[in-house]
Design an enzyme around this catalytic site. Sequence first.
Site, mmCIF file in Angstrom:
data_model
loop_
_atom_site.group_PDB
_atom_site.id
_atom_site.type_symbol
_atom_site.label_atom_id
_atom_site.label_comp_id
_atom_site.label_asym_id
_atom_site.label_seq_id
_atom_site.Cartn_x
_atom_site.Cartn_y
_atom_site.Cartn_z
ATOM 1 N N ASP A 42 -10.819 1.791 -3.286
ATOM 2 C CA ASP A 42 -11.240 1.504 -1.871
ATOM 3 C C ASP A 42 -13.015 1.430 -2.077
ATOM 4 O OD1 ASP A 42 -9.247 1.073 -0.578
ATOM 5 O OD2 ASP A 42 -8.987 2.818 0.321
ATOM 6 N N ASP A 97 0.789 -1.108 0.099
ATOM 7 C CA ASP A 97 0.005 -0.013 0.036
ATOM 8 C C ASP A 97 0.848 1.478 0.126
ATOM 9 O OD1 ASP A 97 -2.150 1.553 0.243
ATOM 10 O OD2 ASP A 97 -3.214 0.586 2.016
HETATM 11 C C1 DGJ Z 1 -5.950 1.844 1.841
HETATM 12 C C2 DGJ Z 1 -6.380 0.597 0.997
HETATM 13 O O1 DGJ Z 1 -6.588 0.772 -0.055
HETATM 14 C C3 DGJ Z 1 -7.363 -0.199 1.665
HETATM 15 O O2 DGJ Z 1 -7.914 -1.364 1.340
HETATM 16 C C4 DGJ Z 1 -6.571 -0.753 3.179
HETATM 17 O O3 DGJ Z 1 -5.490 -1.477 3.146
HETATM 18 C C5 DGJ Z 1 -6.330 0.424 3.869
HETATM 19 N N1 DGJ Z 1 -5.417 1.410 3.164
HETATM 20 C C6 DGJ Z 1 -5.249 0.152 5.135
HETATM 21 O O4 DGJ Z 1 -4.944 1.232 5.996
#
Ligand code: DGJ
Length: 739
Positions: free
Chosen positions: A555, A490
Amino acid sequence: MISFNPTTRTFNLHLQNSYYAFQIDEQDRLLHTGWGIRPRDAASDDVVSGLSPHLPFDPPWSFITQYRPDEILTFGDVTAFQATLKASFPTLPQPLAAGESAHLPVRDLRLRYLSHVIVTDAQPGLAPTHGIPVENTTPRETLRVRLKDPVQAIFVTLCYRLTPEHDIIERWLELENAGAETVTLDVCYFSSLHLPNGTTELTHVTGTWAREFTPHRERLGIGTRVLESRSLQTSHNTNPFFMLNRPGHAWEETGTVYFGALAYSGSWQMAFEQLPTLHMRVHAGYNPSDDQLALAPGERHTTPAFVTGVCPDGWGGASRRFHAFTRERVLPRPVRDSRFRPVLYNGWEASYFDLSYAGQAELSRKAAAMGVELFCVDDGWFGARRSDHAGLGDWFVRADAFPEGLEALVAEVHRLGMKFGLWVEPEMVNPDSDLYRAHPEWVLHFPGRPRTESRNQLILDFGREEVVEYIFNLLDTLVGRYAISFFKWDMNRLATEPGSVAGQAIWRRHVAGVYSLMDRLRAKHPGLDIQSCSGGGGRVDVGILGRTDQVWVSDNTDALDRIRIQEGYSLAYPARTMEAWVTHEHNHQTGRVLSLGLRFDVAMRGVLGIGSSLNQLSEAELAEYARYIAFYKRIRPVVQDGVQYRLERLEEFGASVVEYVLPDGSEAVFSVVVREYLIGVARPAALLKGLRSAATYAILDRDEKEIYRATGYELMTLGLPLETIGPVGYSRTLHLKRV
Ligand code: DGJ
């Protein structure tokens, strides 16, 4: 095939459906001749001879100058319009004529032909070094044309690598400073393209967090339209790919479409420049906003690739070429038990930071029982990470959540027959972390100046080799200790105040650092897969896909929003890389309540994942999930490896119909989602493609029940009858099998 006519000094690059030609003129400049579709009846040795004279590009009238279509446009030859390269030389190139003023630096570069060679082992900059092969490893021809400034000791090699079966030419530059002084490049695109005049309808995507990949189509005016990222990742706001066609001359399956994408995940720019004469140029590469490239004496620099092409079969044809190219030539093909991407469970929306061994073990048992193959623990498992305020950088297991370490959970996941995955965000640090307390100097910032925290975090300075090395050792230890099969990698903030020990080179050093970490980890742990995530789809491009297996597209897991996001994603990237989750009935991002069928029908269009709170579902609901997952496993060879057609796009009738079909026409998947139903409107039938006319197909529902039978001919002329795909306001996924 690449050929050169030594008499007219013309290069011809031939691909399956397209050609590219350029010529060396009498002053040893490289002039673009043409790029487009070859006539259908062209013989393999039909070439552009180069005998026809060029138009007068530099007519003598003042204010009408500099329209010459140089293959590489340099500031010097061109100042009135955009240049591919702009260099500054700190010293005088040669003795001055009497009376000439000696002001420096000299911002003038002119490149002239020296030599050329055709090779089969050329690699663009930042090509993966992990050693894992791609699907298709047959060698490809690359034309390398070496140029030099007549007086400055700088060499530039233009590279053209051909993937003829997909009509794709990868373009990049190799720069060499053979002089005694540092040369700085204020502009360094990977190449400039000359498109036929009038090619002004641009298809691209826009967005932001949770709204990535929104398709847009616009008509370019005179002047320059810029798409770009000014951060250390690819960007949510747009994405480095485009399609261009003459307005009204192309549609989903018809017409000539030019396309391009950058193999680079940092601060990039694509500039679409229509000159007052209607000449159309595209320049793409490093974003010149703050990225000055310094070439020390003796130093060489190879840019990453600008992947370009032209096709005769519309936006769909361009997408399918992007897809096939990425599947066959870009994605690593790791050695594993199945060639298909596993069904994943990710507990982020089920647990957020509220992690415990008992909770995760319970989720893993329910996930395994419904057929999940990869169990991924998301954010919150490390350091003092009880919220997003602390812990980033401390990649050690959180003892309050996992008092006996992660080993017990990993063992349970393995005992259940699943692989184990873990979330990391290696480029970041919270000021409230042991890492930051030990190394406050390791973050990007300008000394003595304010610095912005975003999601309470700062970016580590990958200009420092010791930082990259430190991160590698931590991740390497994690993979070894916990038998990790999958990293969700991430990156949750934009770059601001990009002060680094590397100076402006940080823009490139950061990307190179991330790539090198991934490449080294994969080389050392061939069983490791990586998902690229940057707060959703902020880091998706052909460069990152060379070292990752799939991406988290957004997301936003609301199925109705997701149709649009996934449609935009499909313009350039294959379904095999598109991770898509089924989450709660009551969506966490939009608050919308959507049926399980719709949520699965949309998520099954890519690499299926589950993100729901399984501990809150009834036995009956869990059984429904299991039925869908079993169905997905039957259709995934077609979804993940098939040829994709967007039979209907949202923009016309508010419905999205996607088909995936195996190249031999033996199986297909038909997926329909109607987002905007209007009473009394009969949408056009979605005619299938890629089937065999003479063959008969059984149409199966998710329980493998045959609900209809028809010939390929009928399916490709009439489509499926409405009763097989459902009533109004529906979604449905059907499996077609040749009988
Ligand atoms: C952003 C990601 O897109 C989410 O799926 C998740 O992993 C969060 N970060 C966690 O902080």
